[in-house]
Motif scaffolding. Structure first.
Motif, mmCIF file in Angstrom:
data_model
loop_
_atom_site.group_PDB
_atom_site.id
_atom_site.type_symbol
_atom_site.label_atom_id
_atom_site.label_comp_id
_atom_site.label_asym_id
_atom_site.label_seq_id
_atom_site.Cartn_x
_atom_site.Cartn_y
_atom_site.Cartn_z
ATOM 1 N N LYS A 187 -8.998 -0.755 -6.755
ATOM 2 C CA LYS A 187 -7.537 -0.668 -6.722
ATOM 3 C C LYS A 187 -6.944 -1.154 -8.032
ATOM 4 C CE LYS A 187 -6.520 -0.777 -1.837
ATOM 5 N NZ LYS A 187 -5.858 -1.467 -0.739
ATOM 6 N N SER A 188 -5.817 -0.542 -8.396
ATOM 7 C CA SER A 188 -5.147 -0.924 -9.622
ATOM 8 C C SER A 188 -4.222 -2.113 -9.352
ATOM 9 C CB SER A 188 -4.314 0.246 -10.139
ATOM 10 O OG SER A 188 -3.270 0.502 -9.213
ATOM 11 N N HIS A 189 -3.696 -2.680 -10.423
ATOM 12 C CA HIS A 189 -2.735 -3.768 -10.288
ATOM 13 C C HIS A 189 -1.552 -3.307 -9.451
ATOM 14 C CE1 HIS A 189 0.770 -6.219 -11.392
ATOM 15 N NE2 HIS A 189 -0.096 -7.208 -11.499
ATOM 16 N N ALA A 190 -1.106 -2.072 -9.706
ATOM 17 C CA ALA A 190 0.066 -1.566 -8.976
ATOM 18 C C ALA A 190 -0.206 -1.504 -7.480
ATOM 19 C CB ALA A 190 0.466 -0.200 -9.514
ATOM 20 N N GLU A 191 -1.404 -1.031 -7.120
ATOM 21 C CA GLU A 191 -1.736 -0.924 -5.697
ATOM 22 C C GLU A 191 -1.871 -2.305 -5.069
ATOM 23 O OE1 GLU A 191 -5.067 1.574 -6.789
ATOM 24 O OE2 GLU A 191 -4.494 3.004 -5.237
ATOM 25 N N PHE A 197 0.602 -7.037 -2.015
ATOM 26 C CA PHE A 197 1.116 -8.407 -2.101
ATOM 27 C C PHE A 197 2.579 -8.460 -1.700
ATOM 28 C CE2 PHE A 197 0.400 -12.665 -3.640
ATOM 29 C CZ PHE A 197 1.592 -13.097 -4.212
ATOM 30 N N ASN A 198 3.327 -7.401 -2.042
ATOM 31 C CA ASN A 198 4.760 -7.378 -1.798
ATOM 32 C C ASN A 198 5.161 -6.980 -0.390
ATOM 33 O OD1 ASN A 198 6.861 -7.866 -4.143
ATOM 34 N ND2 ASN A 198 4.952 -7.177 -5.073
ATOM 35 N N LYS A 199 4.175 -6.689 0.451
ATOM 36 C CA LYS A 199 4.531 -6.314 1.827
ATOM 37 C C LYS A 199 5.155 -7.492 2.569
ATOM 38 C CE LYS A 199 1.831 -2.172 2.805
ATOM 39 N NZ LYS A 199 2.235 -1.573 1.567
ATOM 40 N N SER A 250 3.287 -10.747 -8.164
ATOM 41 C CA SER A 250 2.127 -9.921 -7.802
ATOM 42 C C SER A 250 0.902 -10.777 -7.490
ATOM 43 C CB SER A 250 1.822 -8.882 -8.882
ATOM 44 O OG SER A 250 1.662 -9.482 -10.143
ATOM 45 N N GLY A 251 0.882 -12.025 -7.975
ATOM 46 C CA GLY A 251 -0.231 -12.919 -7.666
ATOM 47 C C GLY A 251 -1.446 -12.639 -8.529
#
Lengths: 459, 243, 195
Positions: free
Chosen positions: A6-10, A15-17, A322-323
């Protein structure tokens, strides 16, 4: 080793859920940034310190060969055994080799991002060596089967209730107890037993002084010292860029390190290891692992000035939301994003794009690394080396072609606005990423250019 | 003093009122302002996405359209910063000349025109969003990271506006999260950053968020409108142009 | 080729040309302060305790006052004997695991960060300042320097095997940024600041 797809964006989308949790993570790290500000603003000479530290590190990069040789000669004269590791694998073999030689299968380790970078814990685990990480934050993530998410604050992403549950499971603390004082007390007892019974201690190195052949380890907890002073063998692991020329330079760096990291005037302990204790063996492993290659990249070599304070992570609005685990590399955040692509450009191609280039990082960095400029430059490098998604390249070529042709730009703009006015539902559909959390701007009937032509007509 | 007006592409297409306000303020201050009609974009969308090498077309258009002026002024910190740092058309000498003459709107007013008074009135609670490229890149104002004397060109100008109530958000210079293509490629983080900025202003009772970059304002406005917030955005030129 | 040679060769090949080191003289606009007041202020703020000792005070009595008459103190200061460091027959630091209060001197202190510098001459055994539950340090006010800059001038040329700065009790904030004093090292640290 986590297999990474997974990418940082994914990962940061995941994380943002939990929005409340993201806000909590963000506010905690912002508070630490504020503590750093408070400490810095009490010192009128703060910017002079940064400039001086930066200049010393520039010199280090320009003289690294001779400084490494000088350090080695002085360390050897002090009775320290010096090892050289070209890469992570060799580092791990060297460390294991020392343990094997002495028949040791249980060790303690204090914080070392270098050992994280090399995957030492996993390697030793496979060799059936039991490693106990003694920094409280690292012990917490170790018990949880995770890697640290921040280089200074390893379990910043854990809530105290969760730590309480973890300690109940592994240390037998009462269920539901989430009192930091109590939990720390339990960890103190648990880890004290390890310090007293284990004979090999691994530490990191904050600074190695070429002039004197000594190295400095900075902790608040005293765990590096509890481990080493009760051990028969101390193994210190160090990236080659951690060298500084003279002992007096510690007077600059030790004034910047803790203040930048957490806003403290200093870490509780600044331990200067120069000679092994009587009857003890002291080893230092000097690790390259891509550093000499980075040194040869004029645009990116300044990243090697890093003193691993974490200030860039605390200030980064993207990192805070994003952690550290979204970066999938031992060193995360802004500095990680300019170090990782040097090691594996394809694997870490997403990291330099995990930024708005706001520039906050570069301005809190105690050694003035031009982090945000390097992020921009890595983007060019990554695209040039073919690691950009094909669809993105295609889209960019079209955009560039349109923008190079004024008539096409004007026509395209006019058509887009007309479409938005005539078919709002088409434009508003949520599969367009912009629309997930935002409305599109209202499309005006006239562009500025069109208004100007009607109302001013001057060239 | 012949001035060329650089209008960012998204202002040209979506926020023409900002271009109009910029023009009107400059004209009222006695400037001879020209708008080269064949301008398109500074090239930042490609460059910041890793495609700096595709900027040739935009760079050459800028050289073609903006040569021969005393100053080039534009209502955007990020576009002006990009031109200042990255303009390299085929004609390097002309490019260098333009790089030295390009100014963001507020810094042009404070540093070149040396404006001390403005005929402007705006009786509202206004929050200043400090766009990153303008602040940290062009040094339009002091950043909170540095231990250095405070200053702010946009604030100085807003202070000349009658009846305005300028309020600072809690985090005075945190990024809004737009970041160019970042806003779609890292949508989740971008949206959260934007929401947090909006909330920060809302919690201070601000009615209108202003700043020097419409890209930031467009992103925050998008969030505000989705949330049906009563707050609005206005570029600083629009406020300085209010009577 | 050995890794050592390979690394050094790669470094030599890739390093830029940088010839000058910056001057590290502290600028004169750095804050000036009374070293005793500043030291006490900072050490207290970071969780330590400072006891001002006058010339006329009986230091040993003062120490017992602070820790209690029945306090279990191991001292390595010849002039202030309490319990000895080691029982006869051993010098294994592991036997120090039950030391409650450790008493030692410091060579000097640094006001800007409330730290004290100690080497073998002061702590005797490396584990001593860490393994105890409480740390007590005797330091003269005349041995305070304002900044780390002056500290390293004093340290320059010293022949120690292990030297360290100690700034207050051991601590951690790893659990949700709640500061806890007493991580793995001593839970308290008290400096008796003599004249």
């Amino acid at each position: 080793m986590q297999t990474v797809t997974k990418s940082h964006a994914e990962l940061s989308e995941g994380f943002n859920k939990d929005e409340a949790r993201v806000s909590w993570h963000d506010e905690t790290l912002w508070w630490i940034r504020q503590k750093r500000d408070k400490a810095a603003h009490q010192m009128p000479e703060w910017e002079w310190l940064r400039q001086t530290a930066s200049g010393i590190k520039d010199y280090v990069l320009g003289n690294l060969h001779d400084l490494l040789e000088l350090f080695e000669a002085n360390a050897l004269a002090n009775g320290i055994k010096v090892h050289w590791a070209a890469d992570a694998a060799e580092h791990n073999r060297i460390v294991y080799g020392i343990l094997q030689e002495h028949g040791v299968t249980k060790i303690v380790k204090s914080k070392s991002m270098l050992t994280e970078e090399c995957g030492l814990n996993e390697y030793l685990h496979e060799k059936q060596v039991d490693v106990v990480d003694t920094d409280l934050g690292e012990r917490i993530v170790q018990l949880a089967g995770e890697v640290p998410s921040h280089i200074v604050l390893p379990c910043i992403h854990w809530k105290k209730e969760e730590i309480g549950e973890l300690f109940h499971k592994f240390l037998g603390t009462p269920e539901g107890n989430a009192d930091p004082q109590f939990l720390t007390g339990a960890a103190r007892i648990h880890l004290r037993e390890k310090f007293l019974t284990r004979r090999v201690a691994i530490t990191g190195v904050n600074f190695a002084v070429a002039e004197t052949g000594e190295f400095v380890v900075c902790t608040n907890e005293g765990n590096a010292d509890m481990g080493t002073h009760l051990s028969d063998i101390h193994i210190a692991c160090m990236g080659i860029e951690k060298i500084i020329p003279k002992q007096e330079h510690l007077g600059i760096f030790l004034r910047l390190l803790a203040r930048s990291a957490t806003g403290q005037p200093t870490t509780t302990y600044n331990s200067h290891f120069k000679k092994p204790a009587p009857g003890q063996e002291m080893h230092i492993v000097l690790v390259d692992n891509g550093r000499s290659r980075q040194l040869g990249r004029p645009d990116f070599r300044n990243s090697l000035k890093c003193i691993r304070c974490g200030a860039c992570m605390n200030t980064c609005p993207v990192y805070r939301r994003s952690g550290g685990h979204s970066y999938k590399y031992a060193i995360s955040g802004p500095i990680g994003s300019i170090l990782a692509p040097n090691l594996d450009m394809e694997k870490h191609a997403d990291l330099p794009f995990a930024s708005t280039l706001c520039g906050s990082c570069s301005n809190v960095c105690p050694v003035k690394i031009d982090i945000h400029d390097q992020l921009y430059k890595w983007r060019q490098e990554i695209t040039k080396n073919g690691h950009a998604p094909k669809a993105k390249t295609f889209a960019m070529k079209i955009v560039a072609a349109v923008l190079a042709r004024p008539w096409m730009y004007r026509l395209g703009g006019s058509v887009a606005r007309k479409m938005m006015r005539l078919f709002p539902s088409l434009m508003n559909n949520k599969s367009i990423p912009w629309n997930k959390a935002r409305e599109l701007p209202a499309p005006p009937k006239q562009s500025f250019g069109e208004w100007y032509a009607k109302n001013r007509k001057k060239v | 003093m012949k001035i060329a007006l650089f209008i960012p592409c998204y202002i040209d297409q979506f926020y023409p009122q900002v271009g109009i306000a910029t023009l009107e303020v400059l004209e009222r201050l006695g400037c001879d302002v020209h708008f080269p009609p064949n301008q398109t974009c500074c090239g930042q969308p490609m460059a910041n996405s890793g495609y700096q090498h595709l900027d040739g077309g935009c760079d050459n258009l800028i050289v073609k359209n903006f040569s021969g002026y005393d100053y080039i002024v534009g209502p955007s910190g990020s576009c002006i910063l990009h031109i200042k740092h990255h303009l390299h058309g085929e004609d390097e000498e002309a490019s260098k000349d333009i790089r030295g003459k390009v100014f963001e709107f507020t810094e042009f007013l404070t540093d070149i025109l040396k404006v001390e008074t403005l005929e402007a009135r705006f009786p509202h609670k206004v929050g200043l969003h400090q766009s990153c490229h303008g602040q940290r890149g062009l040094h339009l104002s002091q950043m909170s990271e540095l231990v250095a004397p405070p200053f702010s060109k946009p604030e100085k100008l807003l202070g000349m506006v009658k009846d305005i109530e300028l309020i600072k958000p809690e985090r005075v210079d945190e990024c809004c999260g737009f970041g160019g293509t970042f806003c779609v490629f890292e949508e989740a983080v971008s949206a959260k950053m934007g929401k947090d900025r909006v909330a920060d202003h809302q919690n201070k009772g601000i009615e209108i968020i202003t700043g020097v970059d419409v890209s930031c304002l467009m992103h925050m406005e998008g969030i505000m409108r989705r949330q049906k917030s009563p707050m609005k955005v206005m570029h600083i030129a629009e406020i300085l142009n209010s009577r | 080729m050995s890794s050592r040679s390979a690394i050094l060769q790669a470094v030599k090949q890739n390093q830029p040309t940088v010839e000058t080191l910056p001057d590290i003289t502290q600028p004169d606009y750095a804050l000036k302060f009374g070293t005793t007041e500043k030291f006490a202020e900072v050490l207290t703020a970071i969780g330590g305790r400072v006891i001002l000792v006058d010339e006329t005070d009986d230091l040993k009595a003062l120490i017992l006052q602070v820790y209690g008459e029945e306090a279990d103190i191991v001292s390595v200061i010849d002039e202030l004997p309490f319990k000895p460091l080691f029982p006869p027959g051993t010098e294994d630091p592991h036997v120090l695991e039950n030391v409650d209060i450790a008493l030692m001197k410091a060579q000097f202190g640094v006001s800007e960060n409330g730290s004290v510098w100690v080497t073998e001459a002061e702590y005797k055994v490396r584990a001593f300042p860490f393994i105890c539950q409480h740390l007590a340090v005797v330091l003269s006010r005349n041995d305070l320097v304002p900044y780390m800059h002056e500290a390293y001038q004093k340290i320059s040329g010293q022949q120690y095997g292990f030297g360290l700065f100690i700034a207050g009790p051991s601590k951690t904030a790893d659990i949700e940024q709640s500061l806890v004093l007493g991580a793995h090292g001593p839970k308290t640290m008290t400096v008796f600041l003599t004249q």
